[in-house]
Design a protein around this motif. Sequence first.
Motif, mmCIF file in Angstrom:
data_model
loop_
_atom_site.group_PDB
_atom_site.id
_atom_site.type_symbol
_atom_site.label_atom_id
_atom_site.label_comp_id
_atom_site.label_asym_id
_atom_site.label_seq_id
_atom_site.Cartn_x
_atom_site.Cartn_y
_atom_site.Cartn_z
ATOM 1 N N UNK A 113 0.519 -0.943 -0.042
ATOM 2 C CA UNK A 113 -0.274 0.381 0.419
ATOM 3 C C UNK A 113 0.678 0.985 0.045
ATOM 4 N N UNK A 114 2.186 1.446 0.790
ATOM 5 C CA UNK A 114 2.638 2.795 1.076
ATOM 6 C C UNK A 114 3.438 2.545 -0.574
ATOM 7 N N UNK A 115 3.397 1.555 -1.020
ATOM 8 C CA UNK A 115 5.337 1.719 -2.276
ATOM 9 C C UNK A 115 3.481 2.617 -3.522
ATOM 10 N N UNK A 116 2.440 1.597 -3.643
ATOM 11 C CA UNK A 116 1.252 2.392 -4.425
ATOM 12 C C UNK A 116 1.231 4.528 -4.162
ATOM 13 N N UNK A 117 1.215 4.456 -3.243
ATOM 14 C CA UNK A 117 1.040 5.600 -2.575
ATOM 15 C C UNK A 117 2.575 6.776 -3.046
ATOM 16 N N UNK A 118 4.129 5.919 -3.451
ATOM 17 C CA UNK A 118 4.934 6.214 -3.581
ATOM 18 C C UNK A 118 5.679 6.401 -4.655
ATOM 19 N N UNK A 119 4.612 5.508 -5.728
ATOM 20 C CA UNK A 119 4.436 5.321 -7.517
ATOM 21 C C UNK A 119 5.496 4.732 -7.043
ATOM 22 N N UNK A 120 5.511 3.190 -6.554
ATOM 23 C CA UNK A 120 6.399 2.343 -7.400
ATOM 24 C C UNK A 120 6.461 1.492 -7.915
ATOM 25 N N UNK A 121 5.084 1.458 -8.719
ATOM 26 C CA UNK A 121 4.472 0.585 -9.721
ATOM 27 C C UNK A 121 4.990 1.482 -10.866
ATOM 28 N N UNK A 122 4.802 0.079 -12.018
ATOM 29 C CA UNK A 122 4.939 1.205 -12.934
ATOM 30 C C UNK A 122 4.364 -0.153 -13.857
ATOM 31 N N UNK A 163 9.977 -6.144 -9.414
ATOM 32 C CA UNK A 163 10.055 -7.578 -9.243
ATOM 33 C C UNK A 163 8.804 -7.913 -10.302
ATOM 34 N N UNK A 164 8.709 -8.785 -10.828
ATOM 35 C CA UNK A 164 7.501 -9.236 -11.433
ATOM 36 C C UNK A 164 6.108 -9.622 -10.422
ATOM 37 N N UNK A 165 4.343 -9.638 -11.016
ATOM 38 C CA UNK A 165 3.546 -9.734 -10.232
ATOM 39 C C UNK A 165 3.227 -10.805 -9.183
ATOM 40 N N UNK A 166 4.072 -12.130 -9.724
ATOM 41 C CA UNK A 166 4.007 -12.960 -9.340
ATOM 42 C C UNK A 166 4.793 -13.379 -7.339
ATOM 43 N N UNK A 167 5.400 -11.613 -7.485
ATOM 44 C CA UNK A 167 5.970 -11.639 -5.624
ATOM 45 C C UNK A 167 5.156 -10.764 -4.802
ATOM 46 N N UNK A 168 3.863 -10.374 -5.878
ATOM 47 C CA UNK A 168 3.271 -8.942 -4.647
ATOM 48 C C UNK A 168 1.799 -9.555 -5.080
ATOM 49 N N UNK A 169 1.407 -9.242 -5.557
ATOM 50 C CA UNK A 169 0.106 -9.649 -6.080
ATOM 51 C C UNK A 169 -0.781 -10.612 -5.928
ATOM 52 N N UNK A 170 -0.179 -12.145 -5.269
ATOM 53 C CA UNK A 170 -0.378 -13.133 -4.342
ATOM 54 C C UNK A 170 -0.989 -12.548 -3.190
ATOM 55 N N UNK A 171 -0.206 -12.157 -2.277
ATOM 56 C CA UNK A 171 -0.048 -11.211 -0.632
ATOM 57 C C UNK A 171 -1.378 -10.692 -0.858
ATOM 58 N N UNK A 172 -2.344 -9.598 -1.634
ATOM 59 C CA UNK A 172 -3.504 -8.868 -1.840
ATOM 60 C C UNK A 172 -4.058 -9.308 -2.629
ATOM 61 N N UNK A 173 -4.183 -10.959 -3.129
ATOM 62 C CA UNK A 173 -5.129 -11.247 -4.211
ATOM 63 C C UNK A 173 -6.840 -10.972 -3.790
ATOM 64 N N UNK A 174 -6.961 -11.364 -1.795
ATOM 65 C CA UNK A 174 -8.246 -11.787 -1.614
ATOM 66 C C UNK A 174 -8.075 -10.279 -0.822
ATOM 67 N N UNK A 175 -8.052 -8.844 -0.825
ATOM 68 C CA UNK A 175 -7.903 -7.569 -0.341
ATOM 69 C C UNK A 175 -7.897 -6.790 -0.265
ATOM 70 N N UNK A 193 -8.442 -4.333 -4.818
ATOM 71 C CA UNK A 193 -8.973 -3.170 -5.863
ATOM 72 C C UNK A 193 -8.722 -2.317 -6.062
ATOM 73 N N UNK A 194 -7.675 -1.460 -5.811
ATOM 74 C CA UNK A 194 -6.827 0.123 -5.379
ATOM 75 C C UNK A 194 -6.071 -0.096 -6.460
ATOM 76 N N UNK A 195 -5.227 -0.976 -6.371
ATOM 77 C CA UNK A 195 -4.028 -1.433 -7.237
ATOM 78 C C UNK A 195 -5.200 -1.497 -8.671
ATOM 79 N N UNK A 196 -5.846 -2.341 -8.723
ATOM 80 C CA UNK A 196 -6.898 -2.107 -9.837
ATOM 81 C C UNK A 196 -6.972 -1.216 -10.735
#
Length: 914
Positions: free
Chosen positions: A658-667, A698-710, A714-717
């Motif tokens: 969640x912090x990474x999303x606010x810090x614009x670390x995703x591309x 980092x590829x999506x497999x490293x972090x998406x499974x952690x938030x898949x049911x949270x 939705x926010x990231x999508x």
Amino acid sequence: MRWKLVLASVLVEVVMLAMLVWNGLRLMDETLQKQSQVRLQEISVLLNASLGPALASQDYAPIADVFRQSRRSDGIQYFLLTDPQGKVLLADGWDLETPPPPEQPEINLGTQEKRFDTRIPISLSGQTYGQLHFGVSTSFLHEARQHLGRQSLSIAALEILLSIALLSALAIWLTRHLRRLQQASEAVGKGQFNINLNIESNDEVGQLASTFNRMTQKIEQQLKALRYSEARFKSLLHLSTDHYWEQDSNFRFSIPPSGSLNNKFQHVAEWLRGQQRWELKTTLTAEQWAAHRAQLEAHESFRRLEYGLYFPDGSLRYFQVHGEPFFDNAGVFAGYRGTANDITQRKLAEDSLRLSASVFAEAHEGIIITAPNWQIIDLNPMASELTGFGRNELLGQDLRLQYVDDDTRRFQDEIAQTLQEQGHWRGEVTGTRKGGSHFPEQLTASAVRNLAGETTNYIFIFSDSTALKEHQAKLEAMAHYDSLTRLPNRALLADRMQQSLQQAKRMNELLAVAYLDLDGFKPVNDNFGHDAGDALLIEVANRLRSTVRSGDTVARLGGDEFALLLRADDFGECEAALLRVLGALSSEYRIKGQNILISASIGVTLYPNDTSEPDVLLRHADQAMYVAKQAGRNRYHFFDADLDHKMRSEHAQISRIQSALLAEEFVLFYQPKVDMRNGRITGAEALIRWQHPEQGLLPPGEFLPLIDNTETIVTLGDWVIEQALKQMAIWQKMGLTVPISVNIAARQFQAETFVARLKELLSLYRHVPPSWLELEIVETAALDDIIEVSNIIRSCEALGVSFALDDFGTGYSSLTYFKRLPARTLKIDQSFIRDMLADPEDLAIVEGIIGLAKAFQRTVIAEGVETAAHGCRLMQMGCYHAQGYGIARPMPADQLPGWIENFRPDPSWIEQVR
């Protein structure tokens, strides 16, 4: 005059006839239009019933027969049948090369159109198989309308001619004597009241002449009486003690010529001169002034208008004002005149009496006045209402007899002494009602003394405090007990837990803190209603009470969640108690005539093994309950510290994302999709990457499974969709058209706000066509509710967005979901593509999926094309769209335009096309 009368009457009749004719034509149009719409609906129903089965079986011969028969019998000019995608299937009376005409909303007889074009869906058992366009002739409706219109105009013209003849004769007869009446009236207007008309006729004119003669005689008599009245009025005005006033036609005060004008009021009259009444500063409100002003402007008389008037020196005096309008000789409004009576002393006396009476009579407390010997001499209505005794029943009685024995003694000792020393007393006593019942009172007593300091009376003010005490008891219950089950709530549970922990520590006992959640409670609410759910919760609470020991605690935390505090000497005793609870709750329930079976999942933590704070103990039990529910329900599970540590670690990782999303670390990276036949770029798939400050990309497999049911998924999508739209807008300005597909998680897709949020994001980028955005979902997203998922897809497609079914073949019941989901594109999972050249089974699956897509007229695209040979084999099977490492790896957005410019299809693919 007579001809004016005739002309006016004729004009009125012409207007009325015109309105009747117009209304008749309008009603005729509405009737014809409604009949036509009903007939059109009947034809539509018959056509759908006749064509639906044939179109479903694609048998067009019966359809052609129906077209020919309907055109002969129903006045239909043409038929044009298309499939749901708009492809022409069959036509009769219509050129196949000509596009179908637009559908008209309704038949409009106001136009000259000779044909009404419409269309209906051809459906069978809820499935739409095509659209039927047809045109219906409206010539017969226009002919019927014109015929009825001509008839209406002919009748109106004949009636006008007859009316002119009749009114002309009537006007000549009516006006034969009016000239003489006119001359006599002019003479009366000049003051000649001795005129006498001699018209011998028994009609209305003769009666009017007689009335005129009597009127002139009456006027002469009234003039004499008026002169006498005027003299009497002047005398009364001089003798009156009221103040006389006048106002002109603009409602401004003027100095009266006579009246009661002492020196003081003469000064007031000078001050009032030139002011309008509503300009004065008075005690009337703005609404009252507005009502009075409206009365004046309507030239109405008014009586007994009372208000206070503030004078220039700041003093306030009250007046009762009367007024009436007067008019000049021409009957034109000339102003107002009236009288004003000073009622200041009366108003002050009334206010004082009213205040005293209202305090005594309208008080919400009982008031009793006694003599010094406690004898009641007066009481207000509320005192009778509170005690039940009538006024006459209490007058003369000893007040002390209205209280219980203990309070009677208090009057003789404590209350009497306090009144003597301090002059007042306040406290709670127990009063007696008529009939012998008692009620709590809040009593205030005061002593009234004369100038000599002697007590002349006692005043007792009291109120019934029963409601207050009951309210306090209810607040106590609401604060500590659940309103439905009457079990302790969270607040009382916290207090009980603190006490139980202290006791367990002192007695060296085990204390089990259990968190209980009912299994299968939601279906009870959904199937039988909330009343049944409430009844079930009450029964569960009763069973829990009867299962645990008296020293244990059962509390309701909310919904279908409960907490238990169980004392035990050892672990075995604790398990035995938990088994009793599970057994009691899993037995069958009889609720509102229905047999219901539920169970419970229980999480338990033990003190002193777990020495956390009380709120943490409850949280640990909650975590253990979720483990029990995941393990199969109808069981208990003890808290595991290692599992808790793992969950805490996952929470920390989710918080970091969640912090990474606010810090614009995703591309976003983009992998091209191409048509292998011609090397044309058909779009790109957006793939998320995390540019981690310490760990790199980092590829999506490293972090998406952690938030898949949270909710974070939705926010990231939403962020991914917005970034894709933003990137398409950038490429659009560069002259580059690259549709983008975005993967949508199941939780995001099934969120209640998904469609609204997508619409909001599309509105932010209005210049980007919504058709450029494709949403990819996996079939497992539809497993819970395929109907709801289909509805969501259709809502998004209505916005212009398209859908693709991703990873096809890897889920459950793939063919069933593919058939029922309205996605237009199918993506073959890369696990089948990767090994299809070496594994015959994978090749057969790929070939089957391609054939399935063709059969359902869906677009198919292959993922994971790693070599040119993969592409050649796919093209041989009829799949021309692909993506994969053999074409291009995912790349940053700024690299895609250059890649597109330099991309050339593999030569072996071109050979396949040739």
